[in-house]
Structure formats: structure tokens, C-alpha cells
Scaffold this active site. Structure first.
Site, PDB file in Angstrom:
ATOM      1  CE  LYS A  68      -3.911   1.866   2.733  1.00 46.65           C
ATOM      2  NZ  LYS A  68      -4.829   1.556   3.851  1.00 46.65           N
ATOM      3  CB  SER A 143      -8.318   3.347   3.029  1.00 46.45           C
ATOM      4  OG  SER A 143      -7.338   2.759   3.882  1.00 46.45           O
ATOM      5  CB  SER A 167      -8.136   0.500   5.849  1.00 45.53           C
ATOM      6  OG  SER A 167      -8.863   1.694   5.945  1.00 45.53           O
TER       7      SER A 167
END
Lengths: 450, 98
Positions: A68, A143, A167
Site C-alpha cells: 500500500k 482504504s 481498511s
């Protein structure tokens, strides 16, 4: 797009080529990757293959992992999917990246997220829109949108995400993969751009539960650069616990789509063959969204003060007076959701309002922790749905409150620091996912259940 | 929540917001805080002993001895590059006091 098959790893280089082929084939449409480290990854794969041949390879030899883009990879862009950091490059490796490299994983690239990890569906990235590979008209979840999408599209074996309120688990559930948020303090966050320091934890997404466990084992442990991990090594030496009793909090089913609730209940019924199952009640679960939103916003507004247009990325007008330059740079480079959270966090921590809001949220959080501890004296894990709905279509209008409520089943694990895992209920992502919560530092129990 | 309060918060938060943004945030914050107010209904398990939950685990303060370590030249360069003005061997930051 159909579910890709995950074939066994023959060689690091061959596995990487398979993953890069999937990137080439799908990522123009899916847009999971912010940056593909093609050349670096190919060099690494060759070196790892040499170590495999010499019998010296690490525990993740040849596994292809995406990271990420709020986790630092030295020399690469670290954007947090924000205009504020669009041109910023990491000057060091995050602890988890050091550990992935040491374990001989191949880092294939950085993947998209909601801006500064603030969002529940991936649409709050200011750089690009990631689509759900299982249905391109739907959101991938957030997310860690790119982490979920890259795994679902077969572009990597596993992806790292960060989980402050769900997330990692939300995109795992929406992209029909496994997602794991460890106990708070199990993994070093050195090199992770913080959202809310008392809630953030790095987690893993994969289509393969065993791969997810291998990645977790490789990146967990105490790191002097993140003091919240000081118990991690000692806990690893503890005798592994075993789950015998599953508690099902009735509050976990309130406001959940009928189809998903029925699927989870059916799964729990199947588990009754192997475990004792009890209905339990945790009354503060009704308040998770307000407790979380207030705690998170307070910590987030403080964390965001370092983005001043002076030290990182986006530059304000340096000829202007400092505070004016600071404020204008933040207005120009931060998205709507970021501003909303900064404003709420600033308000509730102002001296005159703090007692009624922030302090009250922290007291409520303590009550929730006490309730969890009390219930988990008698049950080993908790079970319930992962998300109240399946992934929605792009363009479906949501108010901020509706968006925040989508997290209602995942955020209690962050508020209480407990580990949690999500698992797909079937091969159809529309059937939803089941979630298990465990006790502090009994993360391994969650890999043996379900 | 009224627009003047929101304007004051934006100044404390160092956000230079437009009038439209201020108006929208006024109504959004009003709605959100109205919902979040329910945390005030939660009472401590032992009346009079409300504890604030700041930390997840009982951690000890970890102290270490100061030691001189080499500065990573790439990190130093990255910091230097963020400043466009110099004054001799110092980097110049914008004026903070008018």
C-alpha cells in the site's frame, strides 16, 4: 473478470512473470498500482532464484507482494494517494519492507488507497480510481483499495495494507479475499504514514490463507523503532492457544443486509459441529461509529500537522508569511474528506470542547474494552459479518455519515486492539464475508478457525 | 454549529477554506456531531471512576542511551532539497512572525 487461478510457485522469476502478465493485462482498467517496480522486481527474482538453488532462500522466497502506498519503500514514490505527497519519495524502507526483503519476497509495486487511508470504498484517492476486478462497475473497498484489487486480479500473491478502522478487511471482503488485521502492536509501523496512532495496524490480504499467515509471520515482531511492539516477541513465545468456544454478539447483525446476515448465520451453524457457539451481547457495539470517529479524528488532525507545504511534497508560497503559506498549501493539496476529519478533530480537542467530546470518546472506548475483556473471558473468538453490505456501484451517492457507518463491524477491533480476520463465504463476492475477532496476541488462533 | 465557529476552527486547524467550503462544513459537522453526541450517553462501569483509554497495552517507557550515528546522506539531501533559500550554511524557512 473471472477469478484468476493461483498456481504453485515454480521459480521466483516465473511467478513474477505470471503476476506481471496479469498487471499488463488488467491494470490499465483496474488501476490498482501507483507504481510497478518491474526492473527492480525482475532483478530481485533472479537473485532469489539463486538463493533457492543454493538452499539459502528465506521463508517468503518467490512470493510476489504489493505494498500500500502509505508504506515507505526506499527511493520510490510515497504518495498516500494525496496531492500533498504526489511527488514525494521515501528516503528509507519501512520495517515491514525490510522484513519482506529479508524473507526473499519480491515487492512488485505500490498500490492505491483512499487519500491518507481515509475512506471506505477507495474512491477518495486523488490520483486514480481503482475498480473492483470482480465487477468493474463496483468499488473495490477501502482504504486499501489497490491491495484488495491487486490480489483479486492475480497481480500479486499477497498485499500489505494498513487497517485503522477496517481498511484491510473491507477491501478483502469486497474483493472476495482473506484479510487480516493483527493485534495492535504485533507489527512495527515504522515507515507507515500514520492516520491515528492508537488504532493503526499493518495487515495482509491474500486469496490464500496459508500465504497470508506466512507473510504475517515474516513481518511480525518487536522493533525498537515502534515502541507499541514491545510485547510482540514475548507473545510469540507463548504457548499457542486453541479456540473451543465461539461467541456471536447479537449487535453484529443489526443493520446488516439480510442476504449477508443469513450467509454468516449459516456458516456459524456449520461451525457448531466443531465448536461450542454462544450468543453474547456487547452493548457498546452500538456506539462504535461515534467512539471511533471522534478518537480517530482527534489523532488524525494532530498527525496531519506535519503536512505544512514546507517539509514534505507540496510546496506553499515560500515568500508568504509562514502560517498563511501553511494554510493555503493545505487547502490546495488536501481533499474534502481529509479537511472534514481535520476540522472535526481540531474542534473536539480544543480546550473548551475537549471534555464533552474527545475525553468522553476515550472514556467510552475504555468501557468498550472492559465489555470485550469480560465477554472474551468465556469465549475464545467472536464471529459476525465483515461488512454490512456488498460492494456498491460507483456513483451511488453516500452521505459522510452513511460512509462512516459502513465501517461499523470492523472498527471495534481497532478500538480494542484485538486481532481480526475476514474470510469469503463463497466464491461469489456478493455473498459477503465472515469475520472473527480474537484475544490480544492470540492472532494465530484466527488462522485455524473458519 | 455556526459558520463563525467553523471559521475559527479552520484558523486553528491552519486550513484556508473558501466561503463555500465553510458553509458546507458547517452543515456536515452539525449533522455528524449531532450523531456522535451519543458517546455522552455511555457511563463508566464504576461510577465516578471514568478512565480514559489512551493506550492499548501496558507498555513501559523505553529509554536508550544517546549515541552518535552517521547521518544518511540521502536523507540529508532530501531535507536540503525542500528548502530553496540559503543563508550561508543555514537553510531559510518562511517568516513565522509578522
Amino acid at each position: 473478470m473471472k477469478n484468476p487461478t493461483h498456481q504453485p510457485i515454480v521459480s521466483a522469476e516465473e511467478n513474477l512473470h505470471r503476476k506481471l502478465s496479469a498487471v499488463d493485462k488488467w491494470d490499465k482498467e483496474v488501476k490498482a498500482f501507483i507504481e510497478v517496480y518491474r526492473e527492480d522486481a525482475l532483478k530481485r527474482a533472479k537473485a532469489v532464484d539463486n538463493r533457492i538453488r543454493e538452499g539459502k532462500a528465506g521463508p517468503l522466497a518467490g512470493l510476489v507482494v504489493a505494498v500500500k502506498n502509505n508504506i515507505a519503500v526506499k527511493g520510490k514514490r510515497l504518495t498516500c494517494s494525496s496531492k500533498m505527497l504526489e511527488t514525494h519519495r521515501a528516503v528509507y524502507n519501512a520495517a515491514v519492507v525490510e522484513k519482506l526483503i529479508a524473507a526473499d519476497a519480491i515487492i512488485v509495486g505500490s498500490v492505491n488507497l483512499d487519500e491518507f487511508a481515509c475512506g471506505v470504498d477507495g474512491t477518495y484517492s486523488t490520483l486514480q480510481r481503482t475498480k473492483n476486478p470482480l465487477d468493474l462497475e463496483r468499488v473495490p473497498g477501502g482504504s486499501s483499495a489497490g491491495s484488495g484489487a491487486s490480489v483479486a486480479a492475480g497481480m500479486c500473491d499477497a498485499a500489505l495494507g494498513s487497517d485503522t478502522g477496517g481498511s484491510v478487511r473491507c477491501p478483502a471482503a469486497f474483493c472476495n479475499a482473506f484479510g487480516f488485521k493483527p493485534t495492535y502492536g504485533a507489527i512495527s509501523r515504522y515507515g507507515l504514514s500514520d492516520l491515528a496512532m492508537s488504532l493503526d495496524q499493518i495487515g495482509v490480504i491474500s486469496k490464500d490463507k496459508a500465504v497470508m499467515k506466512r507473510v504475517f509471520d515474516a513481518i511480525r515482531g518487536t522493533d525498537p523503532r515502534d515502541q507499541t511492539t514491545q510485547l510482540a516477541d514475548a507473545m510469540l513465545r507463548k504457548k499457542p492457544a486453541e479456540a473451543k468456544v465461539i461467541g456471536v454478539p447479537k449487535e453484529f447483525f443489526e443493520g446488516v443486509d439480510k442476504h449477508i446476515a443469513a450467509g454468516v448465520k449459516k456458516k456459524v451453524k456449520e461451525l457448531e459441529k466443531h465448536y461450542e457457539v454462544r450468543e453474547v451481547s456487547i452493548p457498546t457495539l452500538k456506539y462504535t461509529v461515534p467512539i471511533y470517529q471522534l478518537t480517530m479524528a482527534a489523532e488524525f488532525s494532530s498527525a496531519m500537522n506535519k503536512y505544512d507545504g514546507l517539509r514534505y511534497g507540496f510546496t506553499g508560497d515560500r515568500n508568504e508569511e509562514l502560517y498563511s503559506s501553511f494554510s493555503k498549501a493545505r487547502d490546495a493539496a488536501l481533499g474534502k474528506e481529509i479537511k472534514r476529519r481535520i476540522m472535526i478533530g481540531t474542534y473536539i480537542t480544543m480546550k473548551e470542547f475537549k471534555d464533552a467530546w474527545y475525553s468522553q470518546a476515550l472514556k467510552a472506548r475504555e468501557v468498550m474494552k472492559e465489555e470485550f475483556a469480560s465477554v472474551m473471558k468465556d469465549v475464545d473468538v467472536l464471529a459476525g459479518p465483515a461488512m454490512p453490505t456488498g460492494p456498491w456501484k460507483f456513483g451511488e451517492k453516500m452521505t459522510p455519515l452513511e460512509m462512516y457507518a459502513a465501517d461499523m463491524l470492523t472498527i471495534a477491533a481497532n478500538l480494542t486492539g484485538t486481532p481480526a480476520i475476514v474470510e469469503p463465504l463463497s466464491s461469489d463476492f456478493k455473498d459477503g464475508a465472515i469475520q472473527f475477532y480474537g484475544r490480544h496476541f492470540e492472532d494465530d488462533v484466527l488462522f485455524g478457525i473458519g | 454549529m455556526d459558520i463563525e465557529t467553523v471559521r475559527k476552527i479552520s484558523e486553528v486547524a491552519r486550513l484556508h477554506l473558501t466561503e463555500d467550503e465553510l458553509e458546507q462544513l458547517t452543515s456536515e459537522m452539525d449533522e455528524l456531531l449531532g450523531h456522535f453526541k451519543s458517546v455522552q450517553d455511555i457511563k463508566p462501569s464504576k461510577p465516578g471512576h471514568a478512565k480514559e483509554s489512551h493506550y492499548m497495552h501496558d507498555l513501559k517507557n523505553a529509554m536508550r542511551d544517546d549515541s552518535v550515528v552517521a547521518c544518511d546522506p540521502e536523507q540529508a539531501e532530501a531535507i536540503r532539497n525542500e528548502f530553496t533559500k540559503r543563508d550561508g550554511r543555514y537553510l531559510t524557512a518562511p517568516k513565522s512572525i509578522k
